[in-house]
Design an enzyme around this catalytic site. Sequence first.
Site, PDB file in Angstrom:
ATOM      1  N   TYR A  38       0.835  -1.207   0.000  1.00  0.00           N
ATOM      2  CA  TYR A  38       0.000   0.000   0.000  1.00  0.00           C
ATOM      3  C   TYR A  38       0.874   1.264   0.000  1.00  0.00           C
ATOM      4  CZ  TYR A  38      -3.069   3.737   1.281  1.00  0.00           C
ATOM      5  OH  TYR A  38      -3.722   4.947   1.280  1.00  0.00           O
ATOM      6  N   SER A 120      -4.162  13.509   6.772  1.00  0.00           N
ATOM      7  CA  SER A 120      -5.086  13.002   5.750  1.00  0.00           C
ATOM      8  C   SER A 120      -6.500  12.852   6.307  1.00  0.00           C
ATOM      9  CB  SER A 120      -4.590  11.636   5.270  1.00  0.00           C
ATOM     10  OG  SER A 120      -5.588  10.970   4.533  1.00  0.00           O
ATOM     11  N   TYR A 143     -10.586  15.366   1.327  1.00  0.00           N
ATOM     12  CA  TYR A 143     -11.183  14.821   0.116  1.00  0.00           C
ATOM     13  C   TYR A 143     -12.633  15.257   0.169  1.00  0.00           C
ATOM     14  CZ  TYR A 143      -7.389  11.661  -1.251  1.00  0.00           C
ATOM     15  OH  TYR A 143      -6.195  11.141  -1.684  1.00  0.00           O
ATOM     16  N   LYS A 245      -4.029  20.701  -3.797  1.00  0.00           N
ATOM     17  CA  LYS A 245      -2.935  19.713  -3.917  1.00  0.00           C
ATOM     18  C   LYS A 245      -3.197  18.789  -5.098  1.00  0.00           C
ATOM     19  CE  LYS A 245      -0.819  15.850  -1.389  1.00  0.00           C
ATOM     20  NZ  LYS A 245      -1.384  14.665  -2.032  1.00  0.00           N
ATOM     21  N   ASP A 299       5.513  18.163  -3.746  1.00  0.00           N
ATOM     22  CA  ASP A 299       5.913  16.862  -3.197  1.00  0.00           C
ATOM     23  C   ASP A 299       6.147  15.900  -4.345  1.00  0.00           C
ATOM     24  OD1 ASP A 299       3.581  15.437  -4.021  1.00  0.00           O
ATOM     25  OD2 ASP A 299       2.574  15.793  -2.129  1.00  0.00           O
ATOM     26  N   GLY A 301       8.966  12.378  -4.552  1.00  0.00           N
ATOM     27  CA  GLY A 301      10.334  11.925  -4.790  1.00  0.00           C
ATOM     28  C   GLY A 301      11.404  12.643  -4.002  1.00  0.00           C
TER      29      GLY A 301
HETATM   30  C1  LIG Z   1       0.588   5.456   1.355  1.00  0.00           C
HETATM   31  C2  LIG Z   1       0.190   6.798   0.821  1.00  0.00           C
HETATM   32  C3  LIG Z   1      -1.035   7.320   1.168  1.00  0.00           C
HETATM   33  C4  LIG Z   1      -1.408   8.572   0.691  1.00  0.00           C
HETATM   34  N1  LIG Z   1      -2.586   9.101   1.113  1.00  0.00           N
HETATM   35  C5  LIG Z   1      -2.918  10.347   0.712  1.00  0.00           C
HETATM   36  C6  LIG Z   1      -4.079  10.966   1.211  1.00  0.00           C
HETATM   37  O1  LIG Z   1      -4.792  10.428   2.045  1.00  0.00           O
HETATM   38  N2  LIG Z   1      -4.381  12.200   0.756  1.00  0.00           N
HETATM   39  C7  LIG Z   1      -3.595  12.853  -0.159  1.00  0.00           C
HETATM   40  O2  LIG Z   1      -3.905  13.975  -0.552  1.00  0.00           O
HETATM   41  N3  LIG Z   1      -2.476  12.297  -0.619  1.00  0.00           N
HETATM   42  C8  LIG Z   1      -2.108  11.073  -0.206  1.00  0.00           C
HETATM   43  N4  LIG Z   1      -0.956  10.521  -0.642  1.00  0.00           N
HETATM   44  C9  LIG Z   1      -0.072  11.291  -1.540  1.00  0.00           C
HETATM   45  C10 LIG Z   1       0.945  12.108  -0.725  1.00  0.00           C
HETATM   46  O3  LIG Z   1       0.314  13.168  -0.056  1.00  0.00           O
HETATM   47  C11 LIG Z   1       2.033  12.708  -1.595  1.00  0.00           C
HETATM   48  O4  LIG Z   1       1.429  13.434  -2.636  1.00  0.00           O
HETATM   49  C12 LIG Z   1       3.023  11.701  -2.180  1.00  0.00           C
HETATM   50  O5  LIG Z   1       3.227  10.620  -1.316  1.00  0.00           O
HETATM   51  C13 LIG Z   1       4.350  12.397  -2.465  1.00  0.00           C
HETATM   52  O6  LIG Z   1       5.253  11.528  -3.052  1.00  0.00           O
HETATM   53  P1  LIG Z   1       6.419  10.769  -2.253  1.00  0.00           P
HETATM   54  O7  LIG Z   1       5.773   9.610  -1.577  1.00  0.00           O
HETATM   55  O8  LIG Z   1       7.362  10.382  -3.328  1.00  0.00           O
HETATM   56  O9  LIG Z   1       7.022  11.754  -1.279  1.00  0.00           O
HETATM   57  C14 LIG Z   1      -0.562   9.278  -0.176  1.00  0.00           C
HETATM   58  C15 LIG Z   1       0.677   8.731  -0.517  1.00  0.00           C
HETATM   59  C16 LIG Z   1       1.051   7.508  -0.034  1.00  0.00           C
HETATM   60  C17 LIG Z   1       2.401   6.953  -0.416  1.00  0.00           C
HETATM   61  C1  LIG Z   2      -7.342   2.657  -0.612  1.00  0.00           C
HETATM   62  C2  LIG Z   2      -8.064   3.900  -0.924  1.00  0.00           C
HETATM   63  C3  LIG Z   2      -7.667   5.055  -0.085  1.00  0.00           C
HETATM   64  C4  LIG Z   2      -7.385   6.224  -0.931  1.00  0.00           C
HETATM   65  C5  LIG Z   2      -7.085   7.414  -0.138  1.00  0.00           C
HETATM   66  C6  LIG Z   2      -5.664   7.555   0.256  1.00  0.00           C
HETATM   67  C7  LIG Z   2      -4.796   8.016  -0.842  1.00  0.00           C
HETATM   68  O1  LIG Z   2      -4.908   9.128  -1.299  1.00  0.00           O
HETATM   69  C8  LIG Z   2      -3.807   7.128  -1.394  1.00  0.00           C
HETATM   70  O2  LIG Z   2      -3.019   7.588  -2.254  1.00  0.00           O
HETATM   71  O3  LIG Z   2      -3.748   5.941  -1.038  1.00  0.00           O
END
Ligand SMILES: Cc1cc2nc3c(=O)[nH]c(=O)nc-3n(C[C@H](O)[C@H](O)[C@H](O)COP(=O)(O)O)c2cc1C
Ligand SMILES: CCCCCCC(=O)C(=O)O
Length: 370
Positions: A38, A120, A143, A245, A299, A301
């Site tokens: 995940y 989040s 969201y 975002k 954001d 990388g």
């Molecule tokens: C496991 C995971 C869950 C994420 N959940 C959310 C989220 O709930 N809401 C959101 O706006 N972005 C979510 N993101 C995206 C991050 O906010 C972000 O844009 C991204 O991880 C940046 O890239 P990086 O992992 O290379 O630093 C998620 C990213 C990951 C890896």
């Molecule tokens: C498994 C669904 C949850 C989606 C919301 C979290 C998110 O943004 C993500 O990238 O994962």
Amino acid sequence: MTTINLPDADVPELSGTVNLADLEALGRARLDRNALEYYASGANDEVTLRANREGFRAIRLRPRVLVDVSNVDVRTEVLGLPLACPVGIAPSAFHGLAHETAERGTARAAASAGSLMTLSTFSNTPIEDVARDAVGRLWFQLYPYTDREASADLVRRAEAAGARALVVTVDAPFVGRREPNERHRFALPPHLGVPNAGSREHLARMESESGSQLVNYFQGLVDKAFTWADLAWLRSVTTLPIVLKGILTAEDALLAAEHGAHVWVSNHGGRQLDTAVSSIEALPEVVEAVEGRVEVYLDGGVTRGTDVLKAVALGARAVFLGRAALWGLAAGGEAGVRRTLDLLQDELRLALALCGKQNIGQVGRDLVRL
Ligand SMILES: Cc1cc2nc3c(=O)[nH]c(=O)nc-3n(C[C@H](O)[C@H](O)[C@H](O)COP(=O)(O)O)c2cc1C
Ligand SMILES: CCCCCCC(=O)C(=O)O
């Protein structure tokens, strides 16, 4: 309000880590397949996931020499909040998969490091509990739900708890296909709830034969018809600054600025539209479009101090860590996230000095060759 014990993570391995890659290795080793897939996966072929990292590596720095760098200052401000350096934590769902302290461990690390956490909507911990640990260093990510009243309620709770900005994620009307999650039917373990998103009973009802139950759950909640026009509604329910975002183009950046919203350049860590442009490649056109009218963040990388420097040189006010913070949390809870932030800040300070700059304010476009 949840009262949980937050043990001080006693993780001797942390002191042996010298960079974020070491923390990633440590964090990954502590996760089961469900959580690891995940956190780690990107959409489809993961082209954009890789491009985010490669984009930084392709940019070269143009250092100046014979400058007094005996004291360098990496402090900055975002929306008036002082930061120890231009690095915050991006919103990510389900920190409880990484560590028992979940979002509270992350918030404590962000607060003690003088950083900033974006919480989040899909946290495993209620907003109010995280806000207490973040002591003012909190933004809330929304969201927008089809159920406007439920969204408004979340926004009001975040504002009342002390969040300083509302980050609206605009790149995920549908969840991208992270194929390992589909293949192995990613699921939340029974001990983890999603207190800002509905009940576990609701979650269970959304279970389906195809794909992950959580994808179905998410897609049932989120408003896929949310448009620029709906930002006026959001304005009517909050006085917080709004950050959009998931912006990757000059056209959308301009619209955001015209709507009075700050811009967060992101492709969701390569988890949404695969083959979308990398974040660092998208940054220059976004910065040019907004002409300094609103703040721009990035954001995707970021794992090195030089990445932070390059993003700032190209006009980002600050960068945010997604997976890097999760690996730190998995590696050692609050202490692991703190180590992540500290290592990155040290790298940034060194890189700044080696570039012949005394402070973040001196970093500009002349520092990079694209
Ligand atoms: C496991 C995971 C869950 C994420 N959940 C959310 C989220 O709930 N809401 C959101 O706006 N972005 C979510 N993101 C995206 C991050 O906010 C972000 O844009 C991204 O991880 C940046 O890239 P990086 O992992 O290379 O630093 C998620 C990213 C990951 C890896
Ligand atoms: C498994 C669904 C949850 C989606 C919301 C979290 C998110 O943004 C993500 O990238 O994962």
